[in-house]
Every structure is written in C-alpha cells, then in structure tokens.
Scaffold this motif. Structure first.
Motif, short mmCIF file in Angstrom:
data_model
loop_
_atom_site.label_atom_id
_atom_site.label_comp_id
_atom_site.label_asym_id
_atom_site.label_seq_id
_atom_site.Cartn_x
_atom_site.Cartn_y
_atom_site.Cartn_z
N UNK A 9 -35.01 20.15 -11.92
CA UNK A 9 -35.36 18.89 -11.27
C UNK A 9 -34.36 18.62 -10.17
N UNK A 10 -34.71 17.72 -9.26
CA UNK A 10 -33.80 17.33 -8.20
C UNK A 10 -34.05 15.88 -7.84
N UNK A 11 -32.97 15.21 -7.46
CA UNK A 11 -33.08 13.82 -7.02
C UNK A 11 -33.09 13.83 -5.49
N UNK A 12 -34.27 13.77 -4.91
CA UNK A 12 -34.35 13.74 -3.45
C UNK A 12 -33.69 12.46 -2.94
N UNK A 13 -32.70 12.62 -2.09
CA UNK A 13 -31.96 11.47 -1.57
C UNK A 13 -32.14 11.41 -0.06
N UNK A 14 -32.88 10.41 0.38
CA UNK A 14 -33.13 10.22 1.81
C UNK A 14 -32.01 9.32 2.33
N UNK A 15 -30.84 9.91 2.42
CA UNK A 15 -29.60 9.17 2.51
C UNK A 15 -29.30 8.64 3.91
N UNK A 16 -29.74 9.37 4.93
CA UNK A 16 -29.45 8.92 6.30
C UNK A 16 -30.69 8.38 7.01
N UNK A 17 -31.87 8.86 6.60
CA UNK A 17 -33.11 8.52 7.29
C UNK A 17 -32.97 8.84 8.78
N UNK A 18 -32.98 7.84 9.65
CA UNK A 18 -32.88 8.09 11.09
C UNK A 18 -31.60 7.47 11.65
N UNK A 19 -31.18 7.87 12.85
CA UNK A 19 -30.02 7.20 13.46
C UNK A 19 -30.21 5.70 13.57
N UNK A 20 -31.44 5.26 13.86
CA UNK A 20 -31.71 3.83 13.98
C UNK A 20 -31.49 3.12 12.65
N UNK A 21 -31.99 3.69 11.57
CA UNK A 21 -31.81 3.08 10.26
C UNK A 21 -30.35 3.14 9.82
N UNK A 22 -29.69 4.24 10.11
CA UNK A 22 -28.29 4.39 9.70
C UNK A 22 -27.41 3.33 10.36
N UNK A 23 -27.79 2.89 11.55
CA UNK A 23 -27.00 1.88 12.26
C UNK A 23 -26.90 0.58 11.46
#
Length: 333
Positions: free
Chosen positions: A227-241
């Motif tokens: 199994x794996x825990x998919x982590x959408x940790x950064x998404x996009x530069x806009x969201x990361x801001x």
C-alpha cells in the motif's frame, strides 16, 4: 452518523473545502467511516461538512486550538475523545492531501487487511508517495488524484514519512500526526502482537510508542508493495504560496521554505495507481455531488479558495475568471 464499518478515518482541517468531496468520497470508497474536526474556518467548509454530516456521509466536529499550540494537537485530542473513535476497531489519521492506495486485496481496507482476528499486530505505517506539480502551475477545480501523476521514486528520502492505521486506538494516550504515543493497553509493548508493521507486512523499524515520537523510517525501508499513502504535498506553485510564512498545523513552525519545495516537489516517475479506482470512485463522487446543496457549497468553497490564492498573489479576486465561474456555478445549482 451511523457506524457502517469497523474502520474510521479522521482528519483535522481548516479551510479545505475545495478538496473535501474528493477526500470524503475516496475514504468511503475504501470502506472507512469518516470523521472531520475543524477549527476557525473562514471558507464554506463547515457548512459543506454539516450538510454531508446530515446526509450520513461523515461526522463533523469542531475544536478550539490552545493558544500557542499547533492546531493538529487539539484536533487529534478531539478525535480521540469522540465517541466514534471508541466505537471503531481501527483508526487512520491523515490529511486532506493524502489518499491511501492499496495494492493487495480488493482495493478496500477490509480486503487489504484480510482476517485480523489473530491480533498479530497493533498498527500499520503506510509510507508516503510524494507527488509533485506534474507540470501544473495554477490551481483548477479538478480531482487531485487525476491531475498529479508524477512522484518520487519509492526509496527517495521524501517518502520516508508514514501515516498510521491504529488498532484499538484508545490503547494509546496521545495521537500524533504520524503515529500514536504512550501505550496504555494490556501487556508489554513489543510482545504478544504489540508491534507496528509497514504496508508490506514487515516490522516498522524500531517504532516504540513509549519512546520519542516517530514519523519516518530510513529511505531503504520505504515500501509501496502492499500500500502507499499518496501525498499531494506541493500541488502547484500557486497553491504552495498559501503555505509560505504560515506555521505548520502539526509542527507549529514555519517549514514551508524553498528548501521544502525542492525536497518534496518530486516528479521523477509516473504513478497512475490511484486511477485504478476510477470505476468505483466516479459513481460515488457523482452521488456525493448530487446530494442537495453539496455542489453549491463545493463551488462556494472553490470561490473562497480563489480569493485566498489571489490575495496571496496581491491580486484582485474579482478579476480572476475562476472566481466568477465558481460563483456562477454556485448560483446555478
């Protein structure tokens, strides 16, 4: 909410309305009941959660963070004290940007675990699979597991953290963001099934709930075979801001730096494993969006999110076509 399974997923959230329906649908698809604890929201997510609560899709509770304390601590305390936690055999703590994917069984948590009547283990740590931008620069109202499909190689250091599925959760006094602490159950830790496994079924390093908090393993111990825990940790530069200069809800410190971005914006390999759930996910997601009021509140949450994105960029949200589109969609439904 009526208990439908022996499995509960719980999360502390604030202003995550744009991503809620996907996350709730995902974990119901996997066979979990759902509990969300919110605090100090300024978007429409409490209204959306309350509507889903009334429809029987989840339970929503609130908490008030202690001054100077990371919000996740009081969220996890509220989750531990909630009646649903006592009513379930298993508890998974994770965040709205984390979606669990199974490679064993029928794609559900029950199918993955199989027969657990022998009490051979007390919990499982699912290693992260960190996904990067996949080439996307700005946010759009799409399903994150469909948009972000490039990730780190399995044994990259970005994947060393894990999230825990806890058996008999009240046998631990404290719920941490990655694993529980202070074992208060019967027996001695390390004996008679009081062990922690990884997603492959191996003993998870030197995990000991009576020692220092543990959130990760060595890179060479990372596994995604079971199994794996998919982590959408950064998404996009806009969201990361939106994270820049904001203390972490778990750690209480400003860790969202350029270095953090470089470490976790991983795009080395393509990973389409989440898409294997499409035939199950799509009709359930459509069912959620068809609940009266859900689509309207989802689009209002998306408009709220666009306001935050625009403000972070020093722009006027009223001039962002995404804001107008979501407001129009909210009015139309």
């Amino acid at each position: 909410m009526t208990q439908n399974s022996e499995f509960l997923v719980a999360a502390g959230m604030r202003n995550e309305g744009a991503f809620l329906v996907e996350w709730v649908t995902w974990y119901r698809m996997l066979g979990f009941d759902v509990l969300v604890a919110t605090n100090d929201c300024t978007d429409h997510s409490p209204q959306l959660l309350n509507l889903l609560h009334d429809a029987g899709w989840l339970s929503h509770t609130t908490h008030s963070p202690d001054p100077g304390t990371p919000p996740k601590r009081t969220a996890h305390r509220a989750i531990r004290n909630h009646p649903l936690t006592a009513a379930h055999e298993w508890l998974l703590l994770c965040d709205v940007d984390e979606l669990l994917v199974f490679h064993i069984g029928d794609g559900t948590v029950g199918g993955y675990l199989g027969d657990t009547s022998d009490n051979r283990f007390h919990g499982i740590g699912f290693h992260w699979k960190c996904f990067g931008t996949s080439g996307h620069e700005t946010w759009e109202d799409t399903l994150q597991h469909r948009v972000f499909t490039r990730a780190a190689e399995t044994q990259h250091k970005a994947n060393t953290s894990f999230k825990s599925l806890i058996r008999r959760p009240l046998e631990f006094a404290v719920f941490g963001a990655h694993s529980p602490q202070r074992y208060v159950g019967p027996g001695t830790w390390g004996e008679a099934g009081n062990v922690w496994l990884d997603g492959e079924g191996r003993k998870l390093g030197r995990y000991n709930p009576d020692g220092a908090a543990q959130r990760a393993t060595a890179p060479d111990r990372v596994t995604h075979l079971g199994a794996q825990m998919n982590h959408y940790i950064t998404r996009t530069p806009e969201s990361y801001a939106l994270k820049l200069g904001v203390p972490s809800a778990s750690a209480g410190r400003d860790r969202y730096t350029d270095e953090f971005w470089d470490n976790y914006n991983r795009n080395e390999v393509q990973d389409l494993s989440a898409l294997s759930y499409s035939d199950r996910f799509d009709p359930l997601y459509a069912q959620a969006m068809a609940i009266p009021g859900v689509a309207r509140l989802h689009h209002l949450c998306c408009a709220d999110y666009v306001v935050r994105l625009a403000e972070a960029a020093g722009a006027d949200p009223a001039k962002d076509p995404r804001f107008e589109r979501h407001m129009d969609l909210a009015a139309s439904v």
